[in-house]
Write a protein that holds these residues in place. Structure first.
Motif, mmCIF file in Angstrom:
data_model
loop_
_atom_site.group_PDB
_atom_site.id
_atom_site.type_symbol
_atom_site.label_atom_id
_atom_site.label_comp_id
_atom_site.label_asym_id
_atom_site.label_seq_id
_atom_site.Cartn_x
_atom_site.Cartn_y
_atom_site.Cartn_z
ATOM 1 N N HIS A 1 1.094 -1.263 0.331
ATOM 2 C CA HIS A 1 0.296 0.173 -0.127
ATOM 3 C C HIS A 1 0.764 1.149 -0.377
ATOM 4 O O HIS A 1 -0.068 2.527 -0.754
ATOM 5 C CB HIS A 1 -0.989 0.013 1.134
ATOM 6 C CG HIS A 1 -1.750 1.343 1.648
ATOM 7 N ND1 HIS A 1 -2.667 1.460 0.753
ATOM 8 C CD2 HIS A 1 -1.715 1.615 2.087
ATOM 9 C CE1 HIS A 1 -2.993 2.932 0.915
ATOM 10 N NE2 HIS A 1 -2.179 2.939 1.658
ATOM 11 N N ASN B 1 1.339 4.272 -3.323
ATOM 12 C CA ASN B 1 1.387 5.799 -2.942
ATOM 13 C C ASN B 1 3.237 6.593 -3.639
ATOM 14 O O ASN B 1 3.095 7.273 -3.786
ATOM 15 C CB ASN B 1 0.821 5.917 -1.627
ATOM 16 C CG ASN B 1 -0.457 5.549 -1.246
ATOM 17 O OD1 ASN B 1 -1.816 6.803 -1.052
ATOM 18 N ND2 ASN B 1 -0.926 4.613 -0.502
ATOM 19 N N ASP C 1 -1.845 11.879 -8.220
ATOM 20 C CA ASP C 1 -2.327 12.641 -7.176
ATOM 21 C C ASP C 1 -2.475 11.379 -6.778
ATOM 22 O O ASP C 1 -2.557 10.099 -7.005
ATOM 23 C CB ASP C 1 -3.766 12.903 -7.533
ATOM 24 C CG ASP C 1 -3.592 14.343 -7.905
ATOM 25 O OD1 ASP C 1 -2.279 15.117 -7.415
ATOM 26 O OD2 ASP C 1 -4.896 14.912 -8.268
ATOM 27 N N GLU D 1 -3.092 8.488 -2.566
ATOM 28 C CA GLU D 1 -4.071 8.598 -1.807
ATOM 29 C C GLU D 1 -3.873 8.696 -0.484
ATOM 30 O O GLU D 1 -4.962 9.507 -0.293
ATOM 31 C CB GLU D 1 -4.568 7.056 -0.908
ATOM 32 C CG GLU D 1 -6.214 6.926 -1.066
ATOM 33 C CD GLU D 1 -5.979 5.038 -0.257
ATOM 34 O OE1 GLU D 1 -6.632 4.897 -0.310
ATOM 35 O OE2 GLU D 1 -5.860 4.470 -1.359
ATOM 36 N N GLU D 2 -2.650 8.861 -0.296
ATOM 37 C CA GLU D 2 -1.977 9.704 1.281
ATOM 38 C C GLU D 2 -1.341 10.649 1.103
ATOM 39 O O GLU D 2 -0.252 10.355 0.659
ATOM 40 C CB GLU D 2 -2.001 8.054 1.859
ATOM 41 C CG GLU D 2 -3.070 7.251 2.421
ATOM 42 C CD GLU D 2 -2.252 6.271 2.643
ATOM 43 O OE1 GLU D 2 -1.070 5.739 3.557
ATOM 44 O OE2 GLU D 2 -2.569 5.591 4.406
#
Length: 283
Positions: free
Chosen positions: A223, A227, A236, A238-239
């Motif tokens: 994950h 990012n 862009d 997510e975090e």
């Protein structure tokens, strides 16, 4: 009266009542022998029978006695009874000997049978013991083989996870400084591929408790990688980088938990899997 027809010597008369030299009153098995007066009268030369008295002794032959015609049915019955008793004793002895012989033969046969059965049972027990020992040895070899396999996989997995974590952290630092490069992204992508291969192999050998913590860490690192790649591409994500930094700090704690869980599965430690608060602090 015809004296010739009824003349007997004492030596002939005496055995007729007692074949073994015993008087009629004491004949073996006899309960109804002629009374003692007959025998006494004969030895004296006078025989008294049924109230009749006859003499005598021939002057020329003192051993010849004239006897009246009389019968001793009791004596014959006595002799017959004695014969039957001797026959019974003989048969009893024969039957006893036969029984003893049969018992001896059966004892010999059964002793051999029991010895054979005992030998067979001992052989079965020995074979069962050998089979159990072989099974236990195979189980121990299998357990040792699985343990060695897990030890090897745990070593590779621990190293791959730490390299993957380190590459993600370097990428974050480069992004924070604004000098992230394509080479760094490619290098971190290679580390991700490595962890996929090691983790896929470890899934076939890791127990559930180890698989759970390793799976959570791998998912977290993937994950974060997705990012960071978006940040490196200027897209862009997510975090934000601040959130990613916080998640990487949490990933560091999970790394410790994974390592301790694998060590405990190998029987190398009994310590708590959670990282102490002062871990890594130098005094």
């Amino acid at each position: 009266m015809d004296s010739t027809a009824n003349s007997y010597t004492l030596s002939q008369l005496k055995p007729s009542w007692s074949g073994d030299g015993v008087g009629p009153d004491h004949h073996e098995g006899c309960t109804s022998a002629p009374d003692g007066r007959h025998w006494a009268a004969i030895t004296a030369g006078v025989v008294t029978a049924a109230g009749r008295q006859t003499s005598s002794v021939d002057a020329s032959d003192q051993d010849v006695i004239e006897t009246p015609q009389f019968d001793f049915p009791a004596s014959r019955e006595c002799l017959a009874g004695g014969t039957r008793r001797r026959y019974i004793r003989f048969m009893s002895t024969s039957v006893s000997s036969l029984i003893i012989a049969v018992v001896g033969v059966l004892g010999t046969l059964f002793s051999g049978l029991l010895a054979h059965r005992s030998s067979v049972n001992s052989k079965k027990m020995e074979l069962r013991h050998v089979a159990e020992m072989a099974h236990a040895e195979r189980e121990e070899n299998r357990r040792q083989s699985e343990l060695e396999t897990r030890r090897s996989i745990y070593g590779e997995l621990n190293a791959a996870l730490r390299d993957y974590y380190a590459g993600l952290r370097l990428t974050l630092l480069a992004l924070q400084k604004g000098d992230a490069t394509e080479e760094l992204r490619v290098a971190v992508g290679g580390l991700r591929d490595d962890i996929r291969g090691v983790y896929a192999k470890g899934q076939m050998f890791m127990p559930d408790d180890v698989l759970d913590v390793v799976g959570n860490l791998v998912a977290l690192l993937h994950h974060l990688y997705n990012n960071l790649v978006l940040h490196c591409a200027g897209q862009d994500a997510e975090e934000s980088l601040e959130v990613i930094a916080g998640r990487l700090s949490r990933a560091s704690e999970v790394l410790y938990e994974v390592r301790q869980t694998m060590r405990k599965d190998l029987g190398l430690t009994s310590s708590d899997v959670n990282r102490p608060s002062n871990y890594g602090v130098f005094n």
